[in-house]
Design a protein around this motif. Structure first.
Motif, PDB file in Angstrom:
ATOM      1  N   GLY A  53      -0.836 -10.865   5.422  1.00  0.00           N
ATOM      2  CA  GLY A  53      -0.558 -10.594   4.024  1.00  0.00           C
ATOM      3  C   GLY A  53      -0.513 -11.842   3.174  1.00  0.00           C
ATOM      4  O   GLY A  53      -0.935 -11.848   2.019  1.00  0.00           O
TER       5      GLY A  53
ATOM      6  N   PRO B 236      -6.982  -7.109  -6.477  1.00  0.00           N
ATOM      7  CA  PRO B 236      -6.353  -5.988  -5.758  1.00  0.00           C
ATOM      8  C   PRO B 236      -7.247  -4.786  -5.722  1.00  0.00           C
ATOM      9  O   PRO B 236      -7.945  -4.487  -6.688  1.00  0.00           O
ATOM     10  CB  PRO B 236      -5.084  -5.713  -6.576  1.00  0.00           C
ATOM     11  CG  PRO B 236      -5.405  -6.226  -7.945  1.00  0.00           C
ATOM     12  CD  PRO B 236      -6.310  -7.411  -7.733  1.00  0.00           C
TER      13      PRO B 236
ATOM     14  N   GLY C 128       1.522 -12.770  -1.242  1.00  0.00           N
ATOM     15  CA  GLY C 128       1.478 -11.681  -0.281  1.00  0.00           C
ATOM     16  C   GLY C 128       2.635 -11.763   0.694  1.00  0.00           C
ATOM     17  O   GLY C 128       3.164 -12.836   0.982  1.00  0.00           O
ATOM     18  N   ASP C 129       3.051 -10.622   1.202  1.00  0.00           N
ATOM     19  CA  ASP C 129       4.176 -10.572   2.114  1.00  0.00           C
ATOM     20  C   ASP C 129       3.755 -11.120   3.473  1.00  0.00           C
ATOM     21  O   ASP C 129       2.808 -10.611   4.083  1.00  0.00           O
ATOM     22  CB  ASP C 129       4.673  -9.128   2.251  1.00  0.00           C
ATOM     23  CG  ASP C 129       6.060  -9.059   2.866  1.00  0.00           C
ATOM     24  OD1 ASP C 129       6.270  -9.734   3.901  1.00  0.00           O
ATOM     25  OD2 ASP C 129       6.912  -8.352   2.304  1.00  0.00           O
TER      26      ASP C 129
ATOM     27  N   ASP D 185      -2.930  -3.356  -0.111  1.00  0.00           N
ATOM     28  CA  ASP D 185      -2.539  -2.856  -1.425  1.00  0.00           C
ATOM     29  C   ASP D 185      -1.692  -1.599  -1.318  1.00  0.00           C
ATOM     30  O   ASP D 185      -0.793  -1.376  -2.124  1.00  0.00           O
ATOM     31  CB  ASP D 185      -3.788  -2.573  -2.271  1.00  0.00           C
ATOM     32  CG  ASP D 185      -4.419  -3.835  -2.816  1.00  0.00           C
ATOM     33  OD1 ASP D 185      -3.721  -4.861  -2.868  1.00  0.00           O
ATOM     34  OD2 ASP D 185      -5.605  -3.805  -3.181  1.00  0.00           O
TER      35      ASP D 185
ATOM     36  N   ARG E 196       6.033  -0.190  -1.479  1.00  0.00           N
ATOM     37  CA  ARG E 196       7.253  -0.976  -1.689  1.00  0.00           C
ATOM     38  C   ARG E 196       7.760  -0.837  -3.127  1.00  0.00           C
ATOM     39  O   ARG E 196       8.977  -0.894  -3.370  1.00  0.00           O
ATOM     40  CB  ARG E 196       6.993  -2.445  -1.372  1.00  0.00           C
ATOM     41  CG  ARG E 196       6.860  -2.742   0.117  1.00  0.00           C
ATOM     42  CD  ARG E 196       7.030  -4.225   0.367  1.00  0.00           C
ATOM     43  NE  ARG E 196       6.751  -4.548   1.750  1.00  0.00           N
ATOM     44  CZ  ARG E 196       5.609  -5.071   2.182  1.00  0.00           C
ATOM     45  NH1 ARG E 196       4.643  -5.326   1.318  1.00  0.00           N
ATOM     46  NH2 ARG E 196       5.423  -5.333   3.468  1.00  0.00           N
TER      47      ARG E 196
ATOM     48  N   ASP F 179       3.264  -8.701   6.528  1.00  0.00           N
ATOM     49  CA  ASP F 179       2.139  -7.770   6.616  1.00  0.00           C
ATOM     50  C   ASP F 179       1.003  -8.362   7.440  1.00  0.00           C
ATOM     51  O   ASP F 179       0.599  -9.517   7.226  1.00  0.00           O
ATOM     52  CB  ASP F 179       1.621  -7.423   5.216  1.00  0.00           C
ATOM     53  CG  ASP F 179       2.662  -6.703   4.380  1.00  0.00           C
ATOM     54  OD1 ASP F 179       3.614  -6.170   4.976  1.00  0.00           O
ATOM     55  OD2 ASP F 179       2.520  -6.681   3.143  1.00  0.00           O
TER      56      ASP F 179
ATOM     57  N   HIS G 142       2.013  -1.278 -11.685  1.00  0.00           N
ATOM     58  CA  HIS G 142       3.377  -1.698 -11.938  1.00  0.00           C
ATOM     59  C   HIS G 142       3.887  -1.164 -13.263  1.00  0.00           C
ATOM     60  O   HIS G 142       5.082  -1.185 -13.512  1.00  0.00           O
ATOM     61  CB  HIS G 142       3.465  -3.230 -11.936  1.00  0.00           C
ATOM     62  CG  HIS G 142       3.301  -3.808 -10.574  1.00  0.00           C
ATOM     63  ND1 HIS G 142       4.063  -4.854 -10.117  1.00  0.00           N
ATOM     64  CD2 HIS G 142       2.455  -3.496  -9.543  1.00  0.00           C
ATOM     65  CE1 HIS G 142       3.712  -5.183  -8.898  1.00  0.00           C
ATOM     66  NE2 HIS G 142       2.738  -4.374  -8.524  1.00  0.00           N
TER      67      HIS G 142
ATOM     68  N   ARG H 285       1.935  -2.472  -0.550  1.00  0.00           N
ATOM     69  CA  ARG H 285       2.575  -3.045  -1.736  1.00  0.00           C
ATOM     70  C   ARG H 285       2.961  -1.936  -2.709  1.00  0.00           C
ATOM     71  O   ARG H 285       4.025  -1.959  -3.328  1.00  0.00           O
ATOM     72  CB  ARG H 285       1.643  -4.051  -2.408  1.00  0.00           C
ATOM     73  CG  ARG H 285       1.643  -5.421  -1.761  1.00  0.00           C
ATOM     74  CD  ARG H 285       0.972  -6.444  -2.640  1.00  0.00           C
ATOM     75  NE  ARG H 285      -0.455  -6.196  -2.763  1.00  0.00           N
ATOM     76  CZ  ARG H 285      -1.374  -6.723  -1.969  1.00  0.00           C
ATOM     77  NH1 ARG H 285      -0.988  -7.514  -0.977  1.00  0.00           N
ATOM     78  NH2 ARG H 285      -2.641  -6.463  -2.147  1.00  0.00           N
ATOM     79  N   HIS H 286       2.083  -0.963  -2.857  1.00  0.00           N
ATOM     80  CA  HIS H 286       2.361   0.159  -3.743  1.00  0.00           C
ATOM     81  C   HIS H 286       3.552   0.976  -3.231  1.00  0.00           C
ATOM     82  O   HIS H 286       4.395   1.422  -4.020  1.00  0.00           O
ATOM     83  CB  HIS H 286       1.108   1.045  -3.827  1.00  0.00           C
ATOM     84  CG  HIS H 286       1.136   2.041  -4.934  1.00  0.00           C
ATOM     85  ND1 HIS H 286       1.265   1.682  -6.245  1.00  0.00           N
ATOM     86  CD2 HIS H 286       1.045   3.392  -4.917  1.00  0.00           C
ATOM     87  CE1 HIS H 286       1.257   2.770  -7.008  1.00  0.00           C
ATOM     88  NE2 HIS H 286       1.127   3.824  -6.213  1.00  0.00           N
TER      89      HIS H 286
END
Length: 517
Positions: free
Chosen positions: A307, A226, A314-315, A480, A486, A318, A232, A483-484
């Motif tokens: 993603g 990443p 990964g989503d 990244d 979210r 994305d 997290h 994701r952050h």
């Protein structure tokens, strides 16, 4: 591949203080205790303990590319070779000034050597330095100053003895002999200085940076690592762990404190008449928003990556697209498309009106605040990022004109870099630049608590960077970042978040924003 990974690590850290500037959100390597401890790790044995800042070019020159010798060490070896060749050349000039033919001069200087009358021992000392330094620093690739210390101290001791033992009265051209001895003295000290103040520190910083980029081990970071560190730890079990380290100290209040409210927001009368300069700011903001939205809606976007391909888990929603402005060789811009579990209006409020709150959930941002509010849709913000890569990449600061509006049902926050008299560039930070970009939050039919999130990125990273490395690093940075975002959205929707308790959130004007969960 190792070369791309090393350079990519440097680019990613620099981008974390640059590419996200116009929206006031940044991504830097995680400032965990293991990384902070790296400041005490000495990965090379240099007597120079200077921890000053290094430019990106210095960082690249300290990296070993594909296992080959670093650029800065290769220059050191070239300098040692120059020392030998220059000494030999000076010695030949000295012996030819005697007036004898070359054969007779060589016999006197080499075959009939005497420390009192010959200068061949100066050449022998240079050859000994060359052999010793090339063997240990080029072939064995050691990272310690002891060999250069032996070389320099030995040379100095020999030259001092030579000055006292040499028969200067018998020399026909003593000035050239003096120059030869002084040259050998200066060269030996120049080699010691360059190794200990340039080679070893730069390579140490480069290794420390690569270690920071891959804190889980000593291997080089892979393309699946990443870009943003693992943040997290700030959000465990769906809640935000708030500590004193998550907050920043606010700037001192200006002398005219009437322009501020007690909660830190700038107090502005939105019904006042704008000055000509403010009208110009507002016009530029509207132009940036219109231009960015037009680019998002235009054809010609090419899929860079999904993603699900970026990393495991990964989503799949994305996607990152790219486009060249003007022609195939024009400036390259990027577009991220994804999904965030917040309503468009609420997300706009978090990203635009609550810019001072960003450091609370993004600890890599040192400062984030407004320096001027034009109206309820336009302002000028200032952000400062933290250092990256264990201090190798210096902090960036950004002055950005921002403007938001609702276009075709989408909430859009656009921005671009500008100059402002209150925030001129300072030597302490590198001033970042961003072209017109935007966030676009569009509603999803039937899902009031979610939105389609689009991010248009137009940035110039500057420095010595290959397009291939920049393309890959920017793509990873965008994945990244969402994701952050979210993770923060998850906390907002959690049992401890404001959405679950219907907590009121004020906008810039101090009015409570209707929470649409």
């Amino acid at each position: 591949m190792d070369r791309d990974r090393e350079v990519r690590a440097a680019v990613e850290s620099m981008m974390s203080g640059n590419v996200l500037g116009n929206q006031g959100v940044y991504s830097q390597p995680n400032r965990s205790s293991s990384i902070e401890g790296l400041s005490s790790i000495d990965l090379s044995h240099s007597i120079n303990t200077n921890r000053g800042e290094y430019s990106n070019e210095d960082l690249f020159s300290g990296c070993r590319q594909d296992g080959r010798m670093s650029v800065v060490r290769r220059f050191f070896c070239l300098f040692v070779t120059f020392d030998l060749l220059f000494t030999v050349f000076m010695w030949l000039i000295c012996i030819m000034m005697i007036g004898d033919d070359i054969y007779s001069a060589l016999v006197k200087q080499v075959v009939n050597f005497s420390i009192h009358t010959s200068l061949f021992d100066i050449v022998a000392a240079a050859a000994a330095r060359f052999t010793l330094l090339i063997m240990f620093y080029a072939l064995l690739y050691i990272n310690h100053w002891i060999i250069i210390a032996i070389s320099t101290s030995g040379t100095c001791a020999f030259l001092i003895a030579k000055v006292f033992l040499y028969h200067w009265a018998d020399a026909r051209q003593p000035a050239f002999h003096v120059v030869l001895i002084l040259t050998s003295f200066v060269m030996s000290w120049g080699e010691a200085w360059f190794l200990d103040f340039r080679v070893l520190p730069q390579e140490s910083h480069a290794r420390r940076f690569l270690y920071v980029s891959n804190p889980g081990g000593t291997n080089m970071p892979s393309e699946r690592d990443p870009l943003i560190g693992n943040h997290h730890n700030y959000y465990s079990d769906g809640r935000m762990d708030v500590t004193s380290g998550n907050f920043y100290s606010p700037m001192d209040s200006p002398e005219v404190s009437d322009d501020e409210r007690g909660d830190g927001y700038l107090k502005v009368d939105y019904h006042r008449k704008l000055t000509p300069k403010e009208e110009e700011y507002k016009s530029k903001g509207k132009e940036a928003l219109t231009s960015a939205w037009r680019l998002i809606k235009s054809d010609g976007w090419r899929l860079e990556k999904r993603g699900s391909e970026d990393k495991e888990g990964g989503d799949p929603y994305d996607e990152v697209f790219s486009m060249h402005l003007g022609s195939s060789k024009g400036k390259k811009i990027y577009l991220l498309k994804g999904r965030v579990e917040l309503s468009p209006k609420f997300l706009l409020n978090e990203l635009f009106h609550r810019i001072d709150n960003v450091p609370n959930w993004n600890p890599t941002l040192i400062e984030s605040y407004r320096i001027q509010v034009v109206d309820d849709h336009t302002d000028i913000s200032y952000q400062v990022t933290a250092e990256g890569g264990g201090g190798i990449v210096s902090s960036r600061d950004f002055v950005n004109l921002r403007h938001w509006d609702v276009v075709e049902g989408s909430y859009i926050s656009a921005g671009l870099s500008i100059t402002h008299p209150e925030k001129p560039p300072v030597k302490k930070y590198v001033r970042g630049e961003n072209g017109p970009g935007c966030w676009a939050m569009s509603p999803i039919p039937g899902e009031s608590g979610s939105c389609k999130f689009q991010w248009l990125l137009d940035t110039n990273l500057k420095g010595w960077l290959t397009p291939y490395v920049v393309d890959g690093a920017l793509t990873v940075a965008m994945f990244d970042y969402i994701r952050h975002l979210r993770i923060y959205a998850k906390w907002l929707n959690s049992s401890q978040g404001p959405l679950s308790h219907r907590l009121p959130i004020e906008n810039q004007d101090g009015e409570q924003v209707a929470v649409e969960s």
